[in-house]
Design an enzyme around this catalytic site. Sequence first.
Site, PDB file in Angstrom:
ATOM      1  N   PHE A 173       0.903  -1.238  -0.079  1.00 21.35           N
ATOM      2  CA  PHE A 173      -0.088  -0.109   0.145  1.00 21.35           C
ATOM      3  C   PHE A 173       0.841   1.189   0.026  1.00 21.35           C
ATOM      4  O   PHE A 173       0.754   2.101   0.895  1.00 21.35           O
ATOM      5  CB  PHE A 173      -0.945  -0.149   1.232  1.00 21.35           C
TER       6      PHE A 173
ATOM      7  N   GLY B  74      12.412  12.696  -6.291  1.00 23.09           N
ATOM      8  CA  GLY B  74      11.758  11.473  -5.964  1.00 23.09           C
ATOM      9  C   GLY B  74      11.677  10.348  -7.221  1.00 23.09           C
ATOM     10  O   GLY B  74      10.954   9.579  -7.229  1.00 23.09           O
TER      11      GLY B  74
ATOM     12  N   GLY C  12       5.004   6.830 -12.385  1.00 23.15           N
ATOM     13  CA  GLY C  12       3.885   7.589 -11.513  1.00 23.15           C
ATOM     14  C   GLY C  12       2.734   6.762 -10.928  1.00 23.15           C
ATOM     15  O   GLY C  12       2.383   5.584 -11.523  1.00 23.15           O
TER      16      GLY C  12
ATOM     17  N   LYS D 163      12.501  -5.032 -17.678  1.00 29.38           N
ATOM     18  CA  LYS D 163      11.395  -4.945 -18.521  1.00 29.38           C
ATOM     19  C   LYS D 163      11.600  -5.307 -20.049  1.00 29.38           C
ATOM     20  O   LYS D 163      10.799  -5.769 -20.709  1.00 29.38           O
ATOM     21  CB  LYS D 163      11.265  -3.293 -18.699  1.00 29.38           C
TER      22      LYS D 163
ATOM     23  N   GLU E  47      14.987   5.032  -7.830  1.00 24.35           N
ATOM     24  CA  GLU E  47      14.563   3.991  -6.851  1.00 24.35           C
ATOM     25  C   GLU E  47      15.368   4.017  -5.436  1.00 24.35           C
ATOM     26  O   GLU E  47      16.423   4.457  -5.484  1.00 24.35           O
ATOM     27  CB  GLU E  47      14.790   2.466  -7.447  1.00 24.35           C
TER      28      GLU E  47
ATOM     29  N   GLY F  69       4.449   2.070 -17.511  1.00 21.20           N
ATOM     30  CA  GLY F  69       3.593   2.496 -16.403  1.00 21.20           C
ATOM     31  C   GLY F  69       2.028   2.419 -17.317  1.00 21.20           C
ATOM     32  O   GLY F  69       1.708   1.436 -17.470  1.00 21.20           O
TER      33      GLY F  69
ATOM     34  N   THR G 227       4.303  -4.901  -4.481  1.00 20.46           N
ATOM     35  CA  THR G 227       5.230  -4.562  -3.526  1.00 20.46           C
ATOM     36  C   THR G 227       6.427  -4.466  -4.384  1.00 20.46           C
ATOM     37  O   THR G 227       6.247  -4.682  -5.537  1.00 20.46           O
ATOM     38  CB  THR G 227       5.550  -5.760  -2.703  1.00 20.46           C
TER      39      THR G 227
HETATM   40  N1  HSE Z   1      12.657   3.467 -11.785  1.00 19.50           N
HETATM   41  C1  HSE Z   1      11.844   3.239 -12.712  1.00 19.50           C
HETATM   42  C2  HSE Z   1      11.957   4.247 -14.005  1.00 19.50           C
HETATM   43  C3  HSE Z   1      10.296   3.277 -12.395  1.00 19.50           C
HETATM   44  O1  HSE Z   1      12.809   5.159 -13.604  1.00 19.50           O
HETATM   45  O2  HSE Z   1      11.500   4.325 -15.260  1.00 19.50           O
HETATM   46  C4  HSE Z   1       9.458   2.719 -13.229  1.00 19.50           C
HETATM   47  O3  HSE Z   1       9.379   1.331 -13.454  1.00 19.50           O
END
Ligand code: HSE
Length: 335
Positions: free
Chosen positions: A8, A204, A313, A222, A207, A152, A94
């Site tokens: 969450f 922000g 996002g 990915k 990671e 995303g 998570t």
């Molecule tokens: N850390 C990843 C990025 C977040 O910057 O694209 C999305 O997976």
Amino acid sequence: MRIILCGFGVVGQSLARLFDSRADDLYAGYGLKPRIVGVFDSMGGASSPSGLDLKRLVDVKKEYGTVKKYATAKSMSGVDMIKNLDADVLIETTASNYKDAEPGMTHITTAMKKRMHVISVNKGPLALAFPSLMELAIYNQVMFRFSGTVGGGTPILNYAKNSLKGEQITSFSGILNGTTNYILSNMSQGMTFRAALKDAQNRGYVEADESLDLDGLDAAAKLVILANWIMGMKVTMPDIKCTGIRDVTTSDIKKAAKTKSAVKLIASCEKELVVAPKEIPADDPLCVNGTLNAIAFTSEHSGTQTIIGKGAGGMETASSILRDLLDIRQEIAGK
Ligand code: HSE
């Protein structure tokens, strides 16, 4: 539709807000009534067979830092919740972990064995075990959806799988990590790597474990997902040749600029699966800046098409979960 939500954080809370704000039109337009019957974070969980109050859940998390305080009843562990609560869909949000994919892996496999459909925006389990998770889903006759893991809210996986249906995609390459793209874009404006990283951290974007972005692991995960889902390969993380951006210097970037190019962290599926910094012509549609993602698919008869969009996002990723949920809802209704 009864849902157990694992995690969450930003995405989970965005999803709760999205369900709450769209409740009427989701029901009117799609017959979807999402009911979160259980939710847990790293400190504990809350459950209610009739559905939790979404606004209260967000408020409790904000005030106490955990959903555990939602009720006074003794909270169940995440895995116990999955084992003991009746639900139709598990949503796994998570954090991605590329060492052993836990705790997401256990959440997903436990749910599948209980015949729950699964939506994951956690990339770890897919990156380390895509082929076996697919087999487990098929064996247990459940749907497994993960459109938020790449791009995303930008429907990269759906585009390649559904919009290019029947086509033979021969290769693809793209910018799949927004953070490194932001850093490299800033370096092309004269910032040093250190300053650009600091700026990205302050905003922000980076990671918690910066290595996931900087060393290319996020982009590699990915790429694994795309290679399996789009190209039918059976690959996992060790099959990717991966180099991050730590060694990209300002002089590499200046050198590229002299030939009207830019250095980008490119994930590609051509003869082999590679993540590495590469010079891209500035007028190539792939050459996007800031935190944008872009991917170019080349197919046998349709040529090359590039999709560009925000790759991360909270709300964007929540919107990808909703897309997957509607897909599952429609599949169930069509049966
Ligand atoms: N850390 C990843 C990025 C977040 O910057 O694209 C999305 O997976």
